[in-house]
Design a protein around this motif. Sequence first.
Motif, PDB file in Angstrom:
ATOM      1  N   ASN A   1       0.817  -1.217   0.000  1.00 27.32           N
ATOM      2  CA  ASN A   1       0.000   0.000   0.000  1.00 27.32           C
ATOM      3  C   ASN A   1       0.852   1.269   0.000  1.00 27.32           C
ATOM      4  O   ASN A   1       0.557   2.222  -0.729  1.00 27.32           O
ATOM      5  CB  ASN A   1      -0.942   0.007   1.204  1.00 27.32           C
ATOM      6  N   THR A   2       1.918   1.297   0.814  1.00 27.38           N
ATOM      7  CA  THR A   2       2.754   2.510   0.852  1.00 27.38           C
ATOM      8  C   THR A   2       3.512   2.696  -0.458  1.00 27.38           C
ATOM      9  O   THR A   2       3.670   3.821  -0.938  1.00 27.38           O
ATOM     10  CB  THR A   2       3.747   2.457   2.022  1.00 27.38           C
ATOM     11  N   VAL A   3       3.951   1.604  -1.045  1.00 30.44           N
ATOM     12  CA  VAL A   3       4.668   1.705  -2.324  1.00 30.44           C
ATOM     13  C   VAL A   3       3.720   2.132  -3.445  1.00 30.44           C
ATOM     14  O   VAL A   3       4.074   2.966  -4.292  1.00 30.44           O
ATOM     15  CB  VAL A   3       5.363   0.376  -2.662  1.00 30.44           C
ATOM     16  N   LEU A   4       2.489   1.587  -3.446  1.00 24.48           N
ATOM     17  CA  LEU A   4       1.515   1.993  -4.458  1.00 24.48           C
ATOM     18  C   LEU A   4       1.206   3.489  -4.352  1.00 24.48           C
ATOM     19  O   LEU A   4       1.056   4.181  -5.364  1.00 24.48           O
ATOM     20  CB  LEU A   4       0.225   1.182  -4.316  1.00 24.48           C
ATOM     21  N   ARG A   5       1.120   4.001  -3.119  1.00 19.47           N
ATOM     22  CA  ARG A   5       0.877   5.448  -2.941  1.00 19.47           C
ATOM     23  C   ARG A   5       2.069   6.256  -3.452  1.00 19.47           C
ATOM     24  O   ARG A   5       1.878   7.308  -4.074  1.00 19.47           O
ATOM     25  CB  ARG A   5       0.610   5.753  -1.468  1.00 19.47           C
ATOM     26  N   ALA A   6       3.283   5.773  -3.203  1.00 21.08           N
ATOM     27  CA  ALA A   6       4.476   6.484  -3.679  1.00 21.08           C
ATOM     28  C   ALA A   6       4.532   6.491  -5.212  1.00 21.08           C
ATOM     29  O   ALA A   6       4.924   7.491  -5.830  1.00 21.08           O
ATOM     30  CB  ALA A   6       5.732   5.840  -3.104  1.00 21.08           C
ATOM     31  N   ILE A   7       4.133   5.386  -5.827  1.00 21.58           N
ATOM     32  CA  ILE A   7       4.116   5.311  -7.297  1.00 21.58           C
ATOM     33  C   ILE A   7       3.040   6.233  -7.863  1.00 21.58           C
ATOM     34  O   ILE A   7       3.259   6.918  -8.878  1.00 21.58           O
ATOM     35  CB  ILE A   7       3.894   3.856  -7.746  1.00 21.58           C
ATOM     36  N   ALA A   8       1.875   6.271  -7.217  1.00 20.44           N
ATOM     37  CA  ALA A   8       0.804   7.177  -7.655  1.00 20.44           C
ATOM     38  C   ALA A   8       1.255   8.628  -7.539  1.00 20.44           C
ATOM     39  O   ALA A   8       0.947   9.468  -8.399  1.00 20.44           O
ATOM     40  CB  ALA A   8      -0.452   6.950  -6.816  1.00 20.44           C
ATOM     41  N   LEU A   9       2.007   8.949  -6.483  1.00 21.36           N
ATOM     42  CA  LEU A   9       2.521  10.308  -6.314  1.00 21.36           C
ATOM     43  C   LEU A   9       3.531  10.644  -7.406  1.00 21.36           C
ATOM     44  O   LEU A   9       3.550  11.773  -7.913  1.00 21.36           O
ATOM     45  CB  LEU A   9       3.177  10.439  -4.933  1.00 21.36           C
ATOM     46  N   ALA A  10       4.340   9.669  -7.798  1.00 20.14           N
ATOM     47  CA  ALA A  10       5.292   9.881  -8.888  1.00 20.14           C
ATOM     48  C   ALA A  10       4.568  10.164 -10.196  1.00 20.14           C
ATOM     49  O   ALA A  10       4.979  11.028 -10.987  1.00 20.14           O
ATOM     50  CB  ALA A  10       6.200   8.662  -9.040  1.00 20.14           C
ATOM     51  N   ALA A  11       3.472   9.438 -10.427  1.00 15.59           N
ATOM     52  CA  ALA A  11       2.676   9.676 -11.639  1.00 15.59           C
ATOM     53  C   ALA A  11       2.054  11.067 -11.619  1.00 15.59           C
ATOM     54  O   ALA A  11       1.998  11.763 -12.641  1.00 15.59           O
ATOM     55  CB  ALA A  11       1.595   8.607 -11.759  1.00 15.59           C
ATOM     56  N   GLN A  12       1.588  11.487 -10.451  1.00 12.21           N
ATOM     57  CA  GLN A  12       0.951  12.802 -10.313  1.00 12.21           C
ATOM     58  C   GLN A  12       1.954  13.941 -10.462  1.00 12.21           C
ATOM     59  O   GLN A  12       1.690  14.931 -11.155  1.00 12.21           O
ATOM     60  CB  GLN A  12       0.281  12.891  -8.940  1.00 12.21           C
ATOM     61  N   ASN A  13       3.121  13.802  -9.842  1.00 13.29           N
ATOM     62  CA  ASN A  13       4.120  14.877  -9.845  1.00 13.29           C
ATOM     63  C   ASN A  13       4.992  14.902 -11.088  1.00 13.29           C
ATOM     64  O   ASN A  13       5.568  15.930 -11.428  1.00 13.29           O
ATOM     65  CB  ASN A  13       5.018  14.757  -8.612  1.00 13.29           C
ATOM     66  N   GLY A  14       5.138  13.747 -11.735  1.00 13.49           N
ATOM     67  CA  GLY A  14       6.038  13.674 -12.883  1.00 13.49           C
ATOM     68  C   GLY A  14       7.482  13.427 -12.481  1.00 13.49           C
ATOM     69  O   GLY A  14       8.396  13.525 -13.300  1.00 13.49           O
TER      70      GLY A  14
END
Length: 276
Positions: free
Chosen positions: A200-213
């Motif tokens: 779950n924490t890694v998925l959130r970090a990956i989603a943040l990377a997608a959002q921020n670029g």
Amino acid sequence: MTSVKEPVNGQEGELTPEESADPSGKARAKEGMAGLAKGLAIIEAFGASTARMTVSDAAHLADLSRPAARRCLLTLVDLGYLAHDGKFFTPLPRMLRLGSAYLSTSSLTQIAQPLLTSARDELHESVSLAVLDEGYSVFIARAEAVRIVSTGVKLGGRLPAYCSATGRVLLSGLSEEEIRHHLDATPMKHLTTRTLATTNTVLRAIALAAQNGYAISNEELEIGMSAMAVPVRNRSGAIEAAVSVSVFSGRVSVETLEEKFLPVLKAVAARLQRAL
């Protein structure tokens, strides 16, 4: 040179049911060579944390029986890829030929190298290019900053995608199902007290990377080391690679990475995208 023959069943070259799957359990074409697959599994098991192996190590890491691992290791010794001191097997320079076949023919690495060198000279830090391979970021081009102590991994090195900046950027363009497939390929563990090591924490970090670029790994791989990465997209818009910079966190803060380093990495990625 010693010749090592794999047993066959029935017609010459026919694979047994056990041989029809590679060490990872995936089905392989009937024409596939089981011995070659086993040897490659052992070669891929060598890395920064496994610079030398015993027969038992190779059998465990490549998911092979001890006799099969021993045959493969001795064949690689005969062919000049490994050295053997009676107990441990270690890679020889000839092993570099396997990676150089890709690096010397990849247009991406050839285009990237001068751009990485220019970014390194501007930032005075090591800049790299990585691609995704079964749960790992593999570094295919790198411009190393000249320092007494180097930062990051060397050319051809691999980092777990779940806790590296390059890995999270590379995963950020995939579907959740595809991301979970890559995460399942690499057991997650806390490499430092800062490592995100749950799904779950890694998925959130990956989603943040997608959002921020972009993504930042702040002392997750090693205390005192940080990295930032941005995506490189191909003509269809899919993420093909990641450009990253690795720094000593005591010298370069996260704020500095975002304010001064990010524009440089984005410029490199944009030039690479135009060339693809």
